[in-house]
Design a protein around this motif. Structure first.
Motif, mmCIF file in Angstrom:
data_model
loop_
_atom_site.group_PDB
_atom_site.id
_atom_site.type_symbol
_atom_site.label_atom_id
_atom_site.label_comp_id
_atom_site.label_asym_id
_atom_site.label_seq_id
_atom_site.Cartn_x
_atom_site.Cartn_y
_atom_site.Cartn_z
ATOM 1 N N ALA A 186 -74.019 207.275 -44.623
ATOM 2 C CA ALA A 186 -72.924 207.607 -43.706
ATOM 3 C C ALA A 186 -72.654 209.107 -43.748
ATOM 4 O O ALA A 186 -72.464 209.744 -42.700
ATOM 5 C CB ALA A 186 -71.669 206.821 -44.072
ATOM 6 N N VAL A 230 -70.292 211.224 -41.384
ATOM 7 C CA VAL A 230 -69.092 210.419 -41.607
ATOM 8 C C VAL A 230 -68.597 210.697 -43.025
ATOM 9 O O VAL A 230 -69.282 210.402 -43.992
ATOM 10 C CB VAL A 230 -69.377 208.916 -41.414
ATOM 11 C CG1 VAL A 230 -68.144 208.095 -41.747
ATOM 12 C CG2 VAL A 230 -69.863 208.640 -40.002
ATOM 13 N N GLY A 260 -63.302 206.041 -42.056
ATOM 14 C CA GLY A 260 -64.751 205.871 -42.178
ATOM 15 C C GLY A 260 -65.248 204.696 -41.365
ATOM 16 O O GLY A 260 -66.279 204.787 -40.685
ATOM 17 N N ALA A 276 -65.204 205.691 -37.705
ATOM 18 C CA ALA A 276 -66.287 206.632 -37.402
ATOM 19 C C ALA A 276 -67.640 205.930 -37.370
ATOM 20 O O ALA A 276 -68.471 206.211 -36.499
ATOM 21 C CB ALA A 276 -66.295 207.768 -38.423
ATOM 22 N N LEU A 277 -67.862 205.001 -38.281
ATOM 23 C CA LEU A 277 -69.110 204.243 -38.280
ATOM 24 C C LEU A 277 -69.198 203.364 -37.033
ATOM 25 O O LEU A 277 -70.275 203.215 -36.447
ATOM 26 C CB LEU A 277 -69.232 203.392 -39.545
ATOM 27 C CG LEU A 277 -69.494 204.166 -40.837
ATOM 28 C CD1 LEU A 277 -69.368 203.247 -42.041
ATOM 29 C CD2 LEU A 277 -70.873 204.824 -40.800
ATOM 30 N N GLN A 303 -70.328 205.300 -34.074
ATOM 31 C CA GLN A 303 -71.752 205.637 -34.137
ATOM 32 C C GLN A 303 -72.644 204.403 -34.112
ATOM 33 O O GLN A 303 -73.868 204.516 -34.199
ATOM 34 C CB GLN A 303 -72.038 206.466 -35.386
ATOM 35 C CG GLN A 303 -71.363 207.815 -35.332
ATOM 36 C CD GLN A 303 -71.905 208.760 -36.377
ATOM 37 O OE1 GLN A 303 -73.053 208.652 -36.802
ATOM 38 N NE2 GLN A 303 -71.088 209.700 -36.793
#
Length: 94
Positions: A16, A21, A47, A50-51, A54
């Protein structure tokens, strides 16, 4: 099982980070306790969000918590919370 979880979470966190991230550091000796605390909460971590943006929720704590290799480390409530978060974010299980 615990050592495997700690190694898997550290690897996921490193991957990550390579994607840009950022996540709070977790000391290996506190990893399982920290993971349980995160899953006991109702707030999504930055986190995780953000993951999700993506398309890499496979690197999330929640994905590890519902992984068959590690479900014994978490309560049913914690695993259900992880599953709910993943499903609400549109995660596709392989």
């Amino acid at each position: 099982m615990q050592a495997q979880f700690i190694a898997a979470w550290a690897k996921a966190r490193q991957q990550a980070l390579e994607l840009g991230v950022r996540m709070r550091p977790v000391e290996p000796e506190q990893a399982t306790t920290t993971a349980r605390r995160i899953l006991d909460g109702r707030r999504l971590s930055d986190g995780f969000s953000a993951l999700a943006e993506q398309g890499r929720l496979d690197l999330s704590l929640e994905a590890l918590a519902v992984d068959r290799r590690f479900t014994g480390l978490f309560t049913d409530d914690q695993a259900n919370e992880a599953l709910t978060r993943l499903l609400e974010a549109g995660y596709r299980f392989n």
